[in-house]
Motif scaffolding. Structure first.
Motif, PDB file in Angstrom:
ATOM      1  N   THR A 175     -12.942  -0.373  -3.109  1.00  0.00           N
ATOM      2  CA  THR A 175     -12.588  -1.452  -4.035  1.00  0.00           C
ATOM      3  C   THR A 175     -13.638  -1.633  -5.114  1.00  0.00           C
TER       4      THR A 175
ATOM      5  N   TYR B 254       0.352 -10.015  -4.382  1.00  0.00           N
ATOM      6  CA  TYR B 254      -0.581  -9.526  -3.360  1.00  0.00           C
ATOM      7  C   TYR B 254      -1.496 -10.657  -2.870  1.00  0.00           C
ATOM      8  N   GLN B 255      -1.942 -11.504  -3.772  1.00  0.00           N
ATOM      9  CA  GLN B 255      -2.807 -12.613  -3.360  1.00  0.00           C
ATOM     10  C   GLN B 255      -2.053 -13.605  -2.473  1.00  0.00           C
TER      11      GLN B 255
ATOM     12  N   ARG C  57      -1.749 -11.928   0.907  1.00  0.00           N
ATOM     13  CA  ARG C  57      -3.062 -11.848   1.537  1.00  0.00           C
ATOM     14  C   ARG C  57      -3.512 -13.203   2.095  1.00  0.00           C
ATOM     15  N   SER C  58      -3.089 -14.289   1.446  1.00  0.00           N
ATOM     16  CA  SER C  58      -3.493 -15.614   1.921  1.00  0.00           C
ATOM     17  C   SER C  58      -2.803 -16.005   3.221  1.00  0.00           C
TER      18      SER C  58
ATOM     19  N   LYS D 206      -7.044  -9.008   7.373  1.00  0.00           N
ATOM     20  CA  LYS D 206      -7.051  -8.367   6.052  1.00  0.00           C
ATOM     21  C   LYS D 206      -7.138  -6.850   6.159  1.00  0.00           C
TER      22      LYS D 206
ATOM     23  N   SER E  73      -0.220  -8.574  -8.931  1.00  0.00           N
ATOM     24  CA  SER E  73      -1.488  -9.075  -8.394  1.00  0.00           C
ATOM     25  C   SER E  73      -1.316 -10.447  -7.747  1.00  0.00           C
ATOM     26  N   ALA E  74      -0.535 -11.324  -8.399  1.00  0.00           N
ATOM     27  CA  ALA E  74      -0.283 -12.646  -7.805  1.00  0.00           C
ATOM     28  C   ALA E  74       0.496 -12.526  -6.495  1.00  0.00           C
TER      29      ALA E  74
END
Length: 325
Positions: A104, A136-137, A140-141, A146, A133-134
């Motif tokens: 990363t 994925y976030q 992920r939350s 993770k 991207s939003a």
């Protein structure tokens, strides 16, 4: 044969869910290996041609036979050891390259050095980078593990990229064969002209007084045969069905189901993480569920499925359309 063997090896590794860096390194090595082998073959052919040329210039027929025998000799031990060393050392280099590209921090450093205009602006204009991207976030939350999420997405990316790009090439090949058959239908009269009619003359039969049509070539009575220009086109229909249509249909169904199976595994895993693990891992969540106005875990999990489906469909269509460019 080499391509088929490497494809089976990659499929077996992906089925066993091995480390993504290891799968990526074997995939990259499968492209390096044919390049080294082709270079080795060209080098050997070039040296053989040089030996043949020198033998033809300096000596006669007897010496040419000797040179031809010498030109077919196997390569030297030093060259064989060098080629083997290159092949064996290229696999760890491929693994290091894949490990570096999957880091990363390395990817973020590359993104920071990419100029905003025009590269980033063009990429953001062509692809919904901010939305992906939003998404994925958000995913992920809700997922506590993770590392597991990263492993699942990497495996899904590997399977989807290979299957969708392969299906894109298969679709292009089928469209090409289909268009070739349409062109055959259009040019049917041009490529299959009717045979030229033979000159005939009418002769009087002195015995019975009847007129018969007699061919000048063999003197026999001609028969009216109807010319069929579509005969070649109709006879090629079974070959087109068995060698183009049916393989395309089987491959689309098989690989499409494999891609769907890999996606459903990831989506169901995230669904269970949102609906079960996030609920029972925290006591405050169970307390909030007890109230009448609380939103049920099923609603959260269903919303997460919608986010995953939308983001994956965009990514899936882009990869399928990439070979057409």
């Amino acid at each position: 044969v080499l391509r088929l063997a490497m494809a089976l090896l990659l499929g077996w590794m992906a089925y066993l869910r091995m480390n993504y860096d290891l799968i990526c390194s074997v995939h990259l090595w499968s492209h390096v290996l044919p390049m080294v082998i082709s270079w080795f073959v060209k080098f050997m052919r070039g040296s053989n041609n040089d030996n043949d040329g020198k033998g033809k210039e300096g000596k006669g027929k007897s010496s040419n036979k000797k040179n031809n025998d010498l030109s077919t000799t196997p390569p030297s031990l030093t060259l064989s050891i060098g080629i083997s060393t290159i092949l064996l050392s290229s696999l760890p280099l491929c693994f290091y390259t894949c490990r570096l590209l999957s880091n990363t921090a390395f990817l973020q450093s590359i993104i920071q050095h990419v100029p905003q205009y025009p590269i980033k602006d063009v990429v953001h204009y062509m692809l919904p980078i901010h939305e992906l991207s939003a998404s994925y976030q958000i995913i992920r939350s809700f997922v506590s593990d993770k590392a597991l999420l990263q492993s699942m997405i990497s495996h899904l990316f590997f399977v989807t990229a290979h299957i969708q790009m392969g299906l894109g090439h298969i679709g292009i090949a089928f469209l090409t064969s289909e268009q070739r058959r349409k062109n055959m239908l259009i040019r049917m009269d041009v490529e299959n002209p009717p045979p030229p009619s033979s000159k005939k003359k009418r002769k009087k039969n002195q015995n019975d007084g009847n007129d018969n049509e007699v061919d000048d070539n063999n003197g026999s009575t001609s028969k009216n045969k109807k010319f069929d220009p579509s005969r070649k086109f109709r006879r090629s229909a079974p070959a087109f069905i068995f060698f183009s249509v049916l393989p395309y249909m089987f491959q689309i169904i098989l690989f499409g189901n494999l891609n769907k199976f890999a996606f459903m595994n990831v989506r169901n895993q995230i669904h269970r993480s949102v609906r079960i693990q996030e609920l029972f891992d925290h006591d405050s969540h169970l307390t909030a569920i007890a109230s009448e106005s609380a939103t049920s875990p099923d609603v959260y999990a269903g919303s997460m499925d919608t986010v995953i489906d939308t983001a994956y469909d965009i990514f899936n269509r882009k990869l399928f359309s990439l070979p057409k460019l």
